[in-house]
Design an enzyme around this catalytic site. Structure first.
Site: not given
Ligand code: ACO
Length: 346
Positions: A113, A250, A280
């Site tokens: 990214c 980003h 994203n």
């Molecule tokens: N729908 C419902 N529940 C979900 C989902 C979903 N889509 N995804 C995860 N959950 C659940 C999890 O299982 C967890 O449940 P639990 O508490 O029972 O274990 C709960 O929601 C919380 O999960 P977290 O992962 O802690 O949630 P968080 O608030 O961190 O949000 C997210 C997750 C959105 C992925 C966030 O961590 C994030 O945006 N991280 C950065 C990701 C990113 O930007 N990656 C970049 C990729 S760029 C590249 O180079 C390709």
């Protein structure tokens, strides 16, 4: 010193929209959860037959038309992507052929990214050194082909799209500074390890190329890394965060953008946000957002525009530009080496 301006911007997204309601039918999730945790409402998904290079070409055509520049006048094409059509030829070479950019060299940049900021920084250096006068810089992705559609932790985040800009030697403006950083020791926190380019337009191919990540760890890293990179870039230019006219970050998660804005003490209107419509789109997110900001009239002459990104690598960075729409200088002032397909191509 040779300055540069952005002579034209273009963007393209595939027609098909995948909404949060659609995702509710595919995995155990909810519209509310996705909006609350990410800010994303919908994303665009490439049709069978569409590839990164076809998206890139569509965005590039718009950018060239708006710049009123003929493809044959381009010296170089740089495409940032993590989802190239294949290992080679590069997406940039496919765009070069599609445009008929007969004098242009072409190569791809892969920094996940962070790809677009890296590609743009490279382009500005070519112009600053007098090695090129007109460069097409593209960010384009079909991330839908490397998303595991059964993994709710990742599939709700990503979308497909392309953005392109024409960088041109100018009398005023250009980069006020940039910072590019990487920490490969943290590679296991965000990766897609397979040969993703080997997947065909229907998504068939090796299965080990799906995006995998430690979401919460990447979230914390993203806020901290982009904030620090922006601070360092601003301090190099002797400017403060309040002097940024527009931050184009980003678009990975609305809460990440808000975290960076809060850490820097930015006003909400200083940050460009369009993640709700596209999700994203990796390398494509910054040029798409920049293009939309220009369409909204948010990029005036002399504006200080900050870009920042992070992604797999891990890699992160920031760039500060002085926005310029002024015309190009006489040819004599940029008569250094000129890139040609034989020198820059592969
Ligand atoms: N729908 C419902 N529940 C979900 C989902 C979903 N889509 N995804 C995860 N959950 C659940 C999890 O299982 C967890 O449940 P639990 O508490 O029972 O274990 C709960 O929601 C919380 O999960 P977290 O992962 O802690 O949630 P968080 O608030 O961190 O949000 C997210 C997750 C959105 C992925 C966030 O961590 C994030 O945006 N991280 C950065 C990701 C990113 O930007 N990656 C970049 C990729 S760029 C590249 O180079 C390709």
């Amino acid at each position: 010193m040779i300055h540069c301006r952005v002579a034209g911007l273009g963007r393209y997204v595939p027609e098909h929209i995948l909404t949060n309601a659609d995702l509710e039918r595919m995995v155990e999730t909810s519209d509310q959860w996705i909006i609350d945790r990410t800010g994303i409402e919908e994303r665009h998904i490439a049709a069978p037959g569409e590839t990164t290079s076809t998206l890139a070409l569509a965005a590039a055509r718009v950018a060239l038309e708006r710049a009123a520049i003929d493809a044959a006048e381009l010296d170089l094409i740089i495409a940032a992507t993590t989802t190239p059509d294949g290992l080679f030829p590069s997406v940039a070479s496919l765009v070069q052929d599609g445009l008929g950019a007969s004098r242009a060299g072409a190569f791809d940049v892969n920094a996940a990214c962070m790809g677009f900021v890296s590609a743009l920084a490279t382009g500005t250096q070519f112009i600053g050194a007098g090695s090129a006068r007109r460069i097409l810089v593209i960010g384009a992705e079909v991330l839908s082909r490397i998303v595991n559609w059964q993994d709710r932790g990742t599939c709700v985040l990503f979308g497909d799209g392309a953005g392109a800009l024409v960088l041109e030697a100018a009398e005023f403006g250009g980069p006020l500074g940039f910072v590019l950083r990487s920490d490969g020791a943290r590679r296991d926190q965000l990766f897609a390890s397979g040969l993703c380019g080997a997947r065909d337009a229907e998504g068939n191919g090796p299965l080990d190329c799906y995006i995998q990540m430690d979401g919460p760890a990447i979230f914390k890293f993203a806020v901290q890394a982009m904030t620090e990179a922006l601070r360092e870039t601003l301090s190099g230019a002797r400017l403060g965060p309040d002097e940024i006219d527009l931050l184009v970050p980003h678009q990975a998660n609305l809460r990440i953008i808000q975290g960076v804005a809060k850490a820097l003490g930015l006003r909400p209107e200083q940050a460009m946000v369009n993640i709700q419509k596209y999700g994203n789109t990796s390398s494509a997110s910054i040029p798409m957002a920049l293009c939309e900001a220009a369409e909204q009239g948010r990029l005036r002459e002399g504006a200080r525009v900050a870009l920042c990104g992070f992604g797999g690598g891990l890699a992160w960075g920031a760039m500060l530009l002085e926005w310029s729409t002024s015309g190009i200088p006489p040819a004599a002032s940029t008569s250094g080496g000129r890139m040609t397909a034989s020198r820059a191509g592969g």
